[in-house]
Design an enzyme around this catalytic site. Structure first.
Site, PDB file in Angstrom:
ATOM      1  N   PHE A 174       9.233  16.309  -1.078  1.00  0.00           N
ATOM      2  CA  PHE A 174       9.877  15.673  -0.123  1.00  0.00           C
ATOM      3  C   PHE A 174      11.396  16.182  -0.141  1.00  0.00           C
ATOM      4  CE2 PHE A 174       7.207  11.990   1.419  1.00  0.00           C
ATOM      5  CZ  PHE A 174       5.949  12.674   1.095  1.00  0.00           C
ATOM      6  N   LEU A 175      11.851  17.230  -0.525  1.00  0.00           N
ATOM      7  CA  LEU A 175      12.950  18.385  -0.347  1.00  0.00           C
ATOM      8  C   LEU A 175      12.311  18.875   0.962  1.00  0.00           C
ATOM      9  CD1 LEU A 175      14.758  18.105  -4.206  1.00  0.00           C
ATOM     10  CD2 LEU A 175      15.481  16.673  -2.080  1.00  0.00           C
ATOM     11  N   ALA A 218      13.213  21.445   4.070  1.00  0.00           N
ATOM     12  CA  ALA A 218      13.853  20.476   5.023  1.00  0.00           C
ATOM     13  C   ALA A 218      13.074  20.967   6.292  1.00  0.00           C
ATOM     14  CB  ALA A 218      15.215  21.571   5.270  1.00  0.00           C
ATOM     15  N   CYS A 225       4.975   5.502   9.412  1.00  0.00           N
ATOM     16  CA  CYS A 225       5.704   5.079   8.353  1.00  0.00           C
ATOM     17  C   CYS A 225       7.818   4.675   7.879  1.00  0.00           C
ATOM     18  CB  CYS A 225       4.950   5.152   6.825  1.00  0.00           C
ATOM     19  SG  CYS A 225       3.363   4.494   6.463  1.00  0.00           S
ATOM     20  N   LYS A 280       7.737  -1.399  -1.899  1.00  0.00           N
ATOM     21  CA  LYS A 280       6.818  -0.599  -1.071  1.00  0.00           C
ATOM     22  C   LYS A 280       8.202   0.454  -0.047  1.00  0.00           C
ATOM     23  CE  LYS A 280       4.809   1.320   2.116  1.00  0.00           C
ATOM     24  NZ  LYS A 280       3.570   1.178   2.628  1.00  0.00           N
ATOM     25  N   LYS A 297       9.799   3.619  10.925  1.00  0.00           N
ATOM     26  CA  LYS A 297       9.557   2.319  10.817  1.00  0.00           C
ATOM     27  C   LYS A 297      10.132   1.363   9.875  1.00  0.00           C
ATOM     28  CE  LYS A 297       5.375   0.533  10.776  1.00  0.00           C
ATOM     29  NZ  LYS A 297       4.974  -0.761   9.494  1.00  0.00           N
ATOM     30  N   GLU A 351       0.571  -1.442  -0.347  1.00  0.00           N
ATOM     31  CA  GLU A 351      -0.098   0.010   0.147  1.00  0.00           C
ATOM     32  C   GLU A 351       0.577   1.185   0.410  1.00  0.00           C
ATOM     33  OE1 GLU A 351      -3.059   0.682   0.069  1.00  0.00           O
ATOM     34  OE2 GLU A 351      -2.250   2.231  -0.463  1.00  0.00           O
TER      35      GLU A 351
HETATM   36  C1  UDX Z   1       4.628   7.829   3.848  1.00  0.00           C
HETATM   37  C2  UDX Z   1       4.531   7.416   1.913  1.00  0.00           C
HETATM   38  O1  UDX Z   1       4.076   8.694   1.476  1.00  0.00           O
HETATM   39  C3  UDX Z   1       3.355   6.963   1.846  1.00  0.00           C
HETATM   40  O2  UDX Z   1       3.630   6.651   0.381  1.00  0.00           O
HETATM   41  C4  UDX Z   1       3.346   5.618   2.721  1.00  0.00           C
HETATM   42  O3  UDX Z   1       2.612   4.406   2.384  1.00  0.00           O
HETATM   43  C5  UDX Z   1       3.169   5.443   4.138  1.00  0.00           C
HETATM   44  O4  UDX Z   1       4.473   6.282   4.554  1.00  0.00           O
HETATM   45  P1  UDX Z   1       2.882   9.461   5.192  1.00  0.00           P
HETATM   46  O5  UDX Z   1       3.647   8.086   7.068  1.00  0.00           O
HETATM   47  O6  UDX Z   1       1.671   8.866   5.134  1.00  0.00           O
HETATM   48  O7  UDX Z   1       2.956   8.357   4.088  1.00  0.00           O
HETATM   49  O8  UDX Z   1       3.158  10.744   5.086  1.00  0.00           O
HETATM   50  P2  UDX Z   1       3.416  11.974   4.327  1.00  0.00           P
HETATM   51  O9  UDX Z   1       3.815  12.442   3.293  1.00  0.00           O
HETATM   52  O10 UDX Z   1       4.824  11.259   3.059  1.00  0.00           O
HETATM   53  O11 UDX Z   1       4.796  12.492   5.221  1.00  0.00           O
HETATM   54  C6  UDX Z   1       6.062  11.954   5.851  1.00  0.00           C
HETATM   55  C7  UDX Z   1       6.418  12.531   7.165  1.00  0.00           C
HETATM   56  O12 UDX Z   1       7.865  13.456   6.542  1.00  0.00           O
HETATM   57  C8  UDX Z   1       5.914  13.430   7.790  1.00  0.00           C
HETATM   58  O13 UDX Z   1       6.669  13.857   9.062  1.00  0.00           O
HETATM   59  C9  UDX Z   1       6.302  15.008   6.795  1.00  0.00           C
HETATM   60  O14 UDX Z   1       5.937  15.959   7.454  1.00  0.00           O
HETATM   61  C10 UDX Z   1       7.549  14.702   6.361  1.00  0.00           C
HETATM   62  N1  UDX Z   1       8.004  15.904   5.427  1.00  0.00           N
HETATM   63  C11 UDX Z   1       7.547  15.007   3.761  1.00  0.00           C
HETATM   64  C12 UDX Z   1       9.052  16.334   5.348  1.00  0.00           C
HETATM   65  O15 UDX Z   1      10.025  16.532   6.655  1.00  0.00           O
HETATM   66  N2  UDX Z   1       9.090  16.500   4.215  1.00  0.00           N
HETATM   67  C13 UDX Z   1       8.640  16.688   3.520  1.00  0.00           C
HETATM   68  O16 UDX Z   1       9.572  17.357   2.106  1.00  0.00           O
HETATM   69  C14 UDX Z   1       8.432  15.595   2.715  1.00  0.00           C
END
Ligand code: UDX
Length: 451
Positions: free
Chosen positions: A270-271, A273, A281, A225, A284, A153
């Site tokens: 996801f860049l 900071a 997720c 995954k 872990k 997922e």
């Molecule tokens: C993540 C994956 O995105 C998803 O595909 C997977 O199925 C489950 O894990 P989730 O944990 O729900 O999803 O949140 P996500 O939006 O990915 O953010 C994860 C963490 O990263 C958050 O704490 C967020 O604030 C942080 N983050 C995200 C950053 O610090 N910087 C970023 O650029 C993006």
């Protein structure tokens, strides 16, 4: 004669399980949602998810009312009737970082007792590579013929419904290729109904959709995954490392990543900071991947670095604030944001909670607030940290405030009003989401991460 619609059981009603069950029921299948937690089941029976998730409650209410979704705590009757069984149970981490697979195997063993021959067992939980093989061996020992599919997922919390309706990819991993097309057809039925479902959920989906279906081997699917999540975590820790250098050199990490991310080979996502990643997720999955690689004598140093860097971020931010305040002892500070990200009530491994605890340990008087996660964070906060019921209550007479979750109510808050409510003027943007000039114009001193 028309072909009989398949019956489906979903084991586990967390974010993944409940979303899957609700969407399959909305697509017209008869679905049983199994959970041992009676409190969760009671909420589901009333059409209410026990967590905050955009769009899920109207759908849940609908499928409970039309009885397409039947919540139950018993495997007995529903599993024996089911053609497809989705395993969506939790895989918490052990203290050593490895994945705790006790729920995974307990669910598979219990399901095996009741499954009919010819049933398809679909694993959606995130498991270390090699787990599916062990479950298949277990199934093969019985006289029943059960097909095992790995179907990881990718949905994100908070946007689980939207992510599933607007998926990038569906991965179906199998060793013998049997049942793969049948499982794909379940997803295609959801896809066909996506606009109608989105409408009921009051979500807006783009008109076109280019989601892809990938058929892979079972072990590849398991690794896809965790590799995807590990790579996203890697991008975040990479951005945070460069942010530390930007802090030392007077560069701005947002400017840097906007341009670096404009390279299509890299991508901007996801860049960002900031205070680092949290949630159920990434932390872990990263530790699980390191541990599962170690079991195969592979040293994933790169991921150990990702995890270590992430762990340093809340302390790094506290230190930056301390340098401005001289000392944290006796200072009144507000931490706004306890959810690990906006749009969810989930405070597991939340960087906001971690930062609040660090500030408290360093002698500050800490008050926190979150529009959705106050309750879930309560037990994670150090004794003596106050939880406010409103932003106003939290920021009142503070020396400094820290924004740790990008909730729209924080982003929209009137900065001039804030400056008047505070005693001091230190504004720590731990998510790098504010316009620095606007904050300064309101008379506040701005600190970001790498800006
Ligand atoms: C993540 C994956 O995105 C998803 O595909 C997977 O199925 C489950 O894990 P989730 O944990 O729900 O999803 O949140 P996500 O939006 O990915 O953010 C994860 C963490 O990263 C958050 O704490 C967020 O604030 C942080 N983050 C995200 C950053 O610090 N910087 C970023 O650029 C993006």
């Amino acid at each position: 004669m028309a072909k009989k619609q398949p019956t489906i059981s979903v084991i586990g009603t967390g974010f993944v399980g409940l979303t899957t069950a609700v969407l399959l029921a909305e697509a017209g299948y008869q679905v049983y949602a199994i959970d041992i937690d009676e409190e969760r089941l009671a909420a589901i029976k009333q059409g209410r998810a026990f967590f905050y998730e955009a769009g899920i409650n109207p759908l849940l209410k609908h499928v409970i009312e039309n009885k397409r979704l039947i919540p139950t705590s018993s495997y007995v009757n529903c599993i024996s009737q089911s053609d497809f069984i989705f395993s969506c149970v939790g895989t918490p981490d052990n203290p050593d970082g490895s994945s705790n697979l006790s729920y995974i195997f307990a669910a598979a063993k219990e399901a095996l007792v009741h499954m009919k021959t010819g049933a398809v067992y679909i694993q959606k939980s995130t498991v270390p590579v090699g787990t599916g093989e062990k479950i298949e061996q277990l199934f093969n020992k019985s006289k029943k013929r059960i097909d095992y599919i790995s179907n990881p997922e990718f949905l994100r919390e908070g946007t689980a419904i939207e992510d599933t309706l607007n998926f990038d990819r569906v991965v179906i991993g199998s060793e013998n290729g049997k049942s793969v097309d049948e499982v794909i057809s379940l997803y295609k039925t959801i896809e066909k109904n996506r606009q109608a479902i989105a409408k009921r959920a009051k979500l807006k989906l783009p008109a076109g959709h280019k989601g892809e279906y990938f058929k892979t081997g079972r072990n590849s699917a398991e690794l896809i995954k965790v590799t995807a999540n590990a790579f996203l975590a890697l991008k975040i820790s990479f951005a945070n490392s460069i942010a530390k250098l930007a802090d030392k050199t007077g560069a701005d990490i947002n400017e840097i990543m906007d341009v670096v991310g404009a390279d299509r080979r890299i991508g901007r996502a996801f860049l960002n900071a900031g205070r680092g990643y949290g949630g159920g997720c990434f932390p872990k999955d990263v530790s699980g991947l390191i541990s599962s690689a170690a079991d195969h004598n592979v040293d994933l140093q790169i991921m150990t670095a990702v995890s270590d860097i992430n762990f340093t971020m809340p302390g790094y931010i506290a230190k930056k604030a301390q340098a401005e305040l001289e000392s944290l002892t006796g200072k009144r500070v507000a931490v706004l944001g306890l959810a690990f990200k906006a749009g969810t009530s989930d405070a597991r491994r939340s960087p906001g909670v971690m930062l609040a605890n660090i500030l408290k340990r360093q002698g500050a008087s800490v008050i926190t607030y979150d529009p959705a996660a106050n309750h879930e964070a309560e037990n994670e906060l150090r004794i003596g940290i106050d939880v406010a019921q409103t932003i106003e209550e939290a920021v009142n007479k503070t020396d400094a405030i820290f924004i740790t979750t990008e909730w729209p109510v924080f982003l929209r808050y009137d900065l001039k009003k804030l400056a008047k409510q505070m005693k001091g003027n230190l504004f720590v943007d731990a998510m790098n989401v504010f316009n620095k000039a606007a904050v300064q114009k309101a008379g506040l001193q701005y600190i970001g991460v790498g800006r």
